[in-house]
Design a protein around this motif. Structure first.
Motif, PDB file in Angstrom:
ATOM      1  N   ASN A 275       0.850  -1.194   0.000  1.00 15.67           N
ATOM      2  CA  ASN A 275       0.000   0.000   0.000  1.00 15.67           C
ATOM      3  C   ASN A 275       0.883   1.241   0.000  1.00 15.67           C
ATOM      4  O   ASN A 275       2.121   1.148  -0.055  1.00 15.67           O
ATOM      5  N   SER A 276       0.266   2.403   0.078  1.00 12.67           N
ATOM      6  CA  SER A 276       1.017   3.660   0.000  1.00 12.67           C
ATOM      7  C   SER A 276       1.911   3.883   1.207  1.00 12.67           C
ATOM      8  O   SER A 276       2.829   4.709   1.164  1.00 12.67           O
ATOM      9  N   HIS A 277       1.658   3.146   2.301  1.00 15.07           N
ATOM     10  CA  HIS A 277       2.489   3.301   3.492  1.00 15.07           C
ATOM     11  C   HIS A 277       3.743   2.438   3.426  1.00 15.07           C
ATOM     12  O   HIS A 277       4.767   2.790   4.017  1.00 15.07           O
ATOM     13  N   ILE A 292      -2.984   3.974  -4.899  1.00 13.17           N
ATOM     14  CA  ILE A 292      -3.797   2.805  -4.558  1.00 13.17           C
ATOM     15  C   ILE A 292      -3.217   1.580  -5.255  1.00 13.17           C
ATOM     16  O   ILE A 292      -3.196   1.497  -6.485  1.00 13.17           O
ATOM     17  N   TRP A 293      -2.746   0.636  -4.455  1.00 11.82           N
ATOM     18  CA  TRP A 293      -2.221  -0.620  -4.979  1.00 11.82           C
ATOM     19  C   TRP A 293      -3.295  -1.692  -4.895  1.00 11.82           C
ATOM     20  O   TRP A 293      -4.104  -1.699  -3.969  1.00 11.82           O
ATOM     21  N   THR A 302      -7.073 -10.537  -0.249  1.00 14.48           N
ATOM     22  CA  THR A 302      -6.350  -9.267  -0.389  1.00 14.48           C
ATOM     23  C   THR A 302      -4.858  -9.522  -0.549  1.00 14.48           C
ATOM     24  O   THR A 302      -4.040  -8.769  -0.049  1.00 14.48           O
ATOM     25  N   TRP A 307       1.246  -7.154  -8.011  1.00 21.34           N
ATOM     26  CA  TRP A 307       0.492  -5.979  -7.562  1.00 21.34           C
ATOM     27  C   TRP A 307       0.675  -4.857  -8.589  1.00 21.34           C
ATOM     28  O   TRP A 307       1.709  -4.776  -9.251  1.00 21.34           O
ATOM     29  N   THR A 309      -0.352  -0.539  -9.583  1.00 15.39           N
ATOM     30  CA  THR A 309      -0.972   0.763  -9.381  1.00 15.39           C
ATOM     31  C   THR A 309      -0.785   1.554 -10.666  1.00 15.39           C
ATOM     32  O   THR A 309       0.112   1.252 -11.460  1.00 15.39           O
TER      33      THR A 309
END
Length: 686
Positions: A275-277, A292-293, A302, A307, A309
């Motif tokens: 994710n973005s973090h 957003i991935w 999930t 992956w 984006t």
């Protein structure tokens, strides 16, 4: 069953069965009455016990006993609850019923599960249970229910894994064919290695166990128990303990021009937490927020091995005086990206590339689209000087590995090489099918192990021998033909994609320059290879045009990772349903698709469709709109599977002729669901 002919029942046997069925129906009727009315008296439990003894697989009867057990405990007085003998008598009665059921059917799931449930309540002698197990395991040494229960009791008694390992050794020495003992051995060794018990390092364990299992398979090469254990050992030898990024797009140091562009991360195993973090995307050193991935996977979880984006240059950065931007993608928190078992990534990684903005690109894309020809005459050998092919080379460049990884790969490769020599000797005097399969797996593992510095591609020195082994197995063991065929296909693809040179030899250029604007100038042609399965996607993330025609594919699982695909030829395969095309939903750049001459609609029962949600479940991306779409035309209600595949795509050219599903009604459906469609089966739409 197991090759034994069925004997016709005699009149005496039929009368006995009829009498037994009558008694069973009577017991079942009385039991269900008690169950529905929550009657847990002594008489009701006796009826239940008789029913269980007659039919130990009646799970509802076992569930009733659990309810009765809890009811009788809760309804006791305070004095009875404090009396351990009173509680023990209730538990002993349950264990007695289980023992009677096991005498009737030693492999009853319900009986073993109920015994485990009762013993877990406490007030039971584990010594007695272990003694009972020893009796059971003498009667049937391979009964996996008893072995599962043994692990449970050993845990309650705190019996060490080392002691239980010795028990499996004794059982295997007594009978090499004890598959359950081999399995229990793998479970125990996994625990010992995981806990890093002194004297149980991976290298020493593998050396000892390879020699131990060799005694079994060389004694009786036709028995499969030892071979399956050997497969487990090989998996422990080659597996990577931590997830790691093995491939990505755009490639490090490359230059791209199209906006927006996908960023693809491909790991060596399914991961979660991207994710973005955890993953940073920077444009000219400025972090891009709200990235957003999403996992590229057809499952509902999930997690995913790939992956993606989609990134674009922010409007505030778009200045016509500046035409190139530096983009960097890096793992910011490697502890946050984990395998499905919770193991974090092994190392920090990053890659960067250049985005060159072409302000006339939009105008170029608005040019009239001409039909793309996918015939053999439409291609010519690739020009190796084409800059696009240079971008593929980083996939095959040697990366730097830490010393620990290199040393580990070295001793593992030596160990596998020794195993290869051993099993080549075995096959020199034994025509053993599973031995040939094991040798093929060993050769593939060795090829992967001797190039530890290569990030994704391996030296395929043994590929030809492996292909020959699978070809022989297809003839020797026709009952498992499809499995060998699939493995043969994967090895063939690994051979094709193992080096830059072999990959270039399968790349062609579209002769029509107009086609290249929509399909890309390079087409990877893997047609007419008898492929029944596809793989090696981590090496193909750059592909824009792919030809898989004239093969034997039943599925295209994994193809969703190729996010750049704009042209895909799947004609003349064995795709039997729209659910087999499910990965197409993720290919948002797909413009040209050929699925002609497959078997879509030819099968009256498509078992795969039940893996796909119904149009009313609203779990698929486009199901929310399907009801409104279908309301306009009730004749398309049966095409919801096709709608779930094509509903979000921007296909301009589609060939679907030669499939049983195609009729005029379906063609009208396609025109409606694909508003951008310009060509359908050679016919230009107006």
């Amino acid at each position: 069953m197991h090759g034994r002919p069925r004997k016709s029942a005699t009149p005496v046997d039929e009368n006995a069965l009829a009498l037994k069925a009558s008694k069973l129906r009577s017991l079942q009727s009385q039991f269900l009455h008690n169950h529905h009315n929550n009657i847990y008296t002594k008489e009701a439990l006796e009826i239940n016990a008789k029913l269980i003894e007659a039919n130990p697989e009646f799970m509802t009867a076992w569930n009733y006993r659990k309810l009765a057990f809890q009811y009788n405990l809760s309804s006791q007085s305070d004095a009875e609850k404090s009396d351990p003998d009173q509680i023990k008598s209730i538990i002993d009665e349950e264990l007695r019923v289980v023992e009677n059921a096991l005498r009737k059917n030693f492999k009853s799931y319900g009986a073993w599960h109920h015994r485990k449930w009762v013993v877990s309540k406490g007030n039971t002698s584990t010594e007695r249970e272990m003694g009972l197990l020893n009796i059971f395991q003498k009667q049937d040494t391979r009964n996996f229910h008893a072995w599962n229960y043994r692990r449970f009791i050993a845990g309650l008694k705190n019996i060490s894994d080392e002691k239980e390992l010795q028990f499996t050794t004794d059982m295997i020495n007594d009978n090499f064919s004890n598959y359950s003992a081999w399995h229990n051995r793998s479970v125990l060794l996994s625990h010992l290695l995981e806990k890093k018990v002194e004297g149980y390092c991976l290298k020493d364990v593998l050396l000892t166990e390879y020699e131990f299992v060799r005694n079994a398979v060389f004694t009786d090469s036709d028995d499969q128990s030892g071979w399956f254990y050997h497969l487990w050992l090989l998996d422990q030898t080659v597996k990577v303990d931590m997830p790691n990024l093995v491939s990505s797009w755009p490639l490090h140091g490359s230059e791209i021009t199209k906006l927006p562009f996908p960023v693809i991360l491909y790991f060596n195993e399914p991961v979660e937490g991207v994710n973005s973090h955890t993953v940073n995307v920077q444009i000219d050193n400025d972090i891009v927020k709200d990235i957003i991935w999403g996992p590229l996977s057809v499952n509902k979880f999930t997690s995913g091995q790939a992956w993606v984006t989609r990134v674009t240059i922010p409007n505030e950065k778009l200045d016509k005086s500046k035409k190139s931007f530096q983009v960097k993608v890096s793992l910011d928190d490697f502890q946050g990206v984990t395998s499905l078992n919770g193991v974090p990534c092994s190392r920090i990684w990053s890659f960067s590339f250049t985005v060159s903005v072409c302000y006339d690109l939009q105008r170029a894309e608005e040019q009239k689209f001409m039909r793309v020809s996918l015939t053999d005459e439409s291609f010519c050998p690739v020009d190796t000087n084409v800059n696009r092919m240079v971008l593929v080379k980083p996939y095959f460049e040697v990366g730097k590995s830490d010393d620990e990884q290199v040393m580990s790969s070295k001793w593992k490769a030596e160990m596998i090489a020794d195993e290869i020599d051993q099993y080549r000797e075995l096959l020199s005097w034994s025509e053993c099918k599973i031995g040939k399969l094991t040798l093929a797996r060993l050769l593939m593992a060795y090829d992967a192990m001797i190039s530890p510095n290569t990030p994704i591609a391996s030296n395929m020195a043994n590929a030809e021998e492996v292909l020959q082994l699978y070809s022989k197995l297809m003839k020797l063991d026709p009952s498992h033909y499809q499995y060998y065929k699939d493995e043969h296909s994967l090895v063939l693809l690994k051979q094709v994609t193992s080096s830059n040179e072999s990959l270039v030899n399968n790349c062609y250029q579209h002769k029509d320059s107009g086609s290249s604007s929509i399909t890309g100038s390079i087409c990877l042609r893997l047609n007419s290879r008898s492929l029944s399965r596809i793989g090696c996607f981590e090496q193909l993330l750059w592909v824009q045009s792919l030809d898989l025609s004239h093969n034997q594919l039943h599925s295209i699982e994994g193809l969703e990772a190729l996010q750049l695909l704009s042209c895909l030829n799947l004609s003349h395969n064995k795709l039997g349903s729209f659910t087999a095309l499910d990965p197409l939903r993720f290919l948002k750049s797909l413009n040209v698709l050929d699925i002609s001459y497959n078997e879509i609609g030819a099968h009256t029962v498509d078992t795969r469709r039940y893996l796909c949600s119904s149009p009313l479940s609203h779990t698929l991306v486009y199901d929310k709109d399907f009801e409104e779409f279908a309301n306009d035309n009730t004749k398309v209600v049966n095409f919801w599977e096709a709608y779930s595949i094509f509903g979000g795509l921007n296909i301009i050219q589609l060939d679907i002729v030669g499939n049983a599903v195609v009729d005029e009604r379906f063609r009208l459906f396609l025109v409606k669901v694909l508003p951008g469609l310009k060509w359908l089966d050679d016919e230009e739409l107006h």
